[in-house]
Write a protein that holds these residues in place. Structure first.
Motif, PDB file in Angstrom:
ATOM      1  N   TYR A 299       0.842  -1.205   0.000  1.00  0.00           N
ATOM      2  CA  TYR A 299       0.000   0.000   0.000  1.00  0.00           C
ATOM      3  C   TYR A 299       0.878   1.256   0.000  1.00  0.00           C
ATOM      4  O   TYR A 299       0.632   2.192  -0.774  1.00  0.00           O
ATOM      5  N   TYR A 318      -1.203  -1.518  -5.348  1.00  0.00           N
ATOM      6  CA  TYR A 318      -2.498  -1.592  -4.671  1.00  0.00           C
ATOM      7  C   TYR A 318      -3.158  -2.951  -4.905  1.00  0.00           C
ATOM      8  O   TYR A 318      -3.754  -3.528  -3.981  1.00  0.00           O
ATOM      9  N   ALA A 321      -1.554  -5.442  -2.688  1.00  0.00           N
ATOM     10  CA  ALA A 321      -2.027  -5.266  -1.310  1.00  0.00           C
ATOM     11  C   ALA A 321      -3.396  -5.909  -1.130  1.00  0.00           C
ATOM     12  O   ALA A 321      -3.677  -6.543  -0.103  1.00  0.00           O
ATOM     13  N   TYR A 328      -8.817  -4.399   2.344  1.00  0.00           N
ATOM     14  CA  TYR A 328      -7.980  -3.237   2.642  1.00  0.00           C
ATOM     15  C   TYR A 328      -8.638  -1.989   2.030  1.00  0.00           C
ATOM     16  O   TYR A 328      -8.443  -1.663   0.860  1.00  0.00           O
ATOM     17  N   ALA A 331      -6.574   0.824   0.255  1.00  0.00           N
ATOM     18  CA  ALA A 331      -6.038   0.375  -1.035  1.00  0.00           C
ATOM     19  C   ALA A 331      -7.135   0.386  -2.093  1.00  0.00           C
ATOM     20  O   ALA A 331      -6.900   0.749  -3.255  1.00  0.00           O
TER      21      ALA A 331
END
Length: 420
Positions: A299, A318, A321, A328, A331
């Motif tokens: 991230y 991203y 992540a 998340y 993200a």
């Protein structure tokens, strides 16, 4: 005639000494009654003549001045601490020179007690977010008790909190030169009656275990603070714009702790700032190799690339992540934003077109591409909403995208979900 002048001069000296003694007695009396202001007035009256006094009177004057300013410091005059310290030390130095000791033991005791006063005052300053005064007092406490290097460490931390970066840098460099480690050993044992693990000093712990009221004694050493100190030196140089020194400090920090990922990212940012994108990329690769399953790391890499305009690299980070942590939210929001920002970037090109058939065709082409990017951003957030249905950040951003797309049905749906 000469004899008379000599006698007159002798009488004058006697009267001066008598006056000084009276002022010092007045100062002592005022201190006993708790009036530091009156004591200071009396000492001010005697100060202009003290240089000509004998060693005994000088030592008394400096000791009383130390007492007076120590009392002022306790009453809230932070500037008085330094004068009190200087005065006590002057009393000690005077007696060391003369060989006659009267005030030295008490002056040393007072200096030791003042260390505690300084630290307590610094704690209060920190609680009140008065970080600069706290740093100053902690440093004075360290100077009074050099064996307690931890005061210097906390002085540096207070200076950072107050934005006093140059002051903090001086303190951190001093800690580095001293080889300060800062690690501590914690002694614990389990209370047989309660089953709770308790921390205590080693002697007490050993006695408790020996009495069989405690069991399972353990010793745990806290991590060294040396890496943190070197890292902070590097960060402060960066903050101060001293890039060459920052790079040198990062090299020291990396040598001390080569697997600190945040340190690698900070160094990478500095190389990017200096225009060395190859070094930037190699450090990013090094960080991900060290922690390939760290969603926060990817991230942060996404954020760095996004800030630098590396959109594809940001999206890749991203997405990675989100592979690691599908829920998340930040993200998801940032990944969506990369598509919205790219779509927004096409609006200027659309607005610059004329009214010719070719321009109209180009406008329609660009609008379709822009709307496609917006829709990608919306799709990402629709998926995010399934995992986080009440997240206001997702709802607001999704509503704004549908508004920009002219999708009124979804726009109204999102307004209802938000409660508008």
């Amino acid at each position: 005639m000469k004899t008379r002048l000599f006698i007159a001069a002798a009488m004058s000296c006697t009267m001066v000494a008598f006056s000084q003694k009276n002022e010092l007695k007045s100062a002592e009396k005022a201190l006993k009654s708790g009036s530091a202001a009156e004591a200071k007035t009396a000492l001010d009256s005697a100060s202009s003549l003290i240089d000509g006094a004998d060693a005994k009177m000088k030592a008394q004057f400096h000791f009383l001045k130390g007492e007076t300013f120590a009392m002022l410091a306790k009453k809230g005059d932070a500037a008085a601490f330094n004068t009190a310290i200087e005065s006590y030390n002057e009393a000690i130095a005077t007696e060391e020179t003369s060989g006659k000791v009267k005030y030295t033991p008490e002056a040393k005791q007072k200096l030791s007690a003042m260390t505690a006063d300084l630290i307590n005052a610094a704690v209060e300053d920190n609680n009140n977010k008065q970080y600069k005064p706290a740093a100053d007092k902690l440093y004075m406490g360290y100077k009074l008790s050099p064996k307690d290097t931890v005061y210097l460490y906390y002085a540096a931390s207070s200076a950072v909190n107050g934005g006093e970066y140059e002051q903090a840098l001086n303190y951190y460099n001093e800690l580095k030169d001293l080889g300060y480690d800062g690690s501590e050993v914690k002694y614990t044992a389990v209370n047989v009656a309660s089953g709770e693990t308790e921390e205590m000093d080693k002697t007490q712990r050993d006695l408790m275990v020996k009495s069989k009221t405690y069991k399972d004694p353990k010793e745990e050493k806290s991590p060294s603070k040396s890496s943190e100190i070197i890292k902070n030196i590097a960060l402060i140089y960066t903050q101060l714009g001293q890039d060459d020194k920052a790079l040198g400090a990062y090299q020291d920090a990396r040598a001390n702790d080569p697997e600190d990922v945040n340190l690698i990212l900070n160094e990478a940012n500095l190389y990017f700032k200096l225009g060395d994108k190859d070094k930037f990329k190699s450090l990013m690769a090094e960080a991900t190799a060290l922690q390939p399953d760290n969603a926060d790391l990817f991230y942060n890499i996404g954020v760095v690339n996004m800030e630098q305009g590396n959109i594809e690299d940001a999206r890749a980070a991203y997405n990675r992540a989100l592979e690691i942590n599908p829920g998340y939210v930040n993200a998801q929001l940032n990944l969506s934003t990369t598509y919205v920002n790219e779509g927004n970037g096409m609006i200027d090109a659309m607005n610059s077109l004329g009214n010719s058939r070719a321009d109209i065709a180009k406008y329609d082409e660009l609008k379709k591409e822009k709307d496609g990017l917006f829709q990608k951003g919306a799709d990402i957030l629709e998926q995010a909403l399934k995992l986080n249905p009440d997240n206001q950040g997702i709802l607001e951003q999704l509503k704004n995208i549908y508004g920009a797309l002219g999708d009124n049905d979804n726009f109204m749906r999102l307004k209802k979900l938000i409660g508008e």
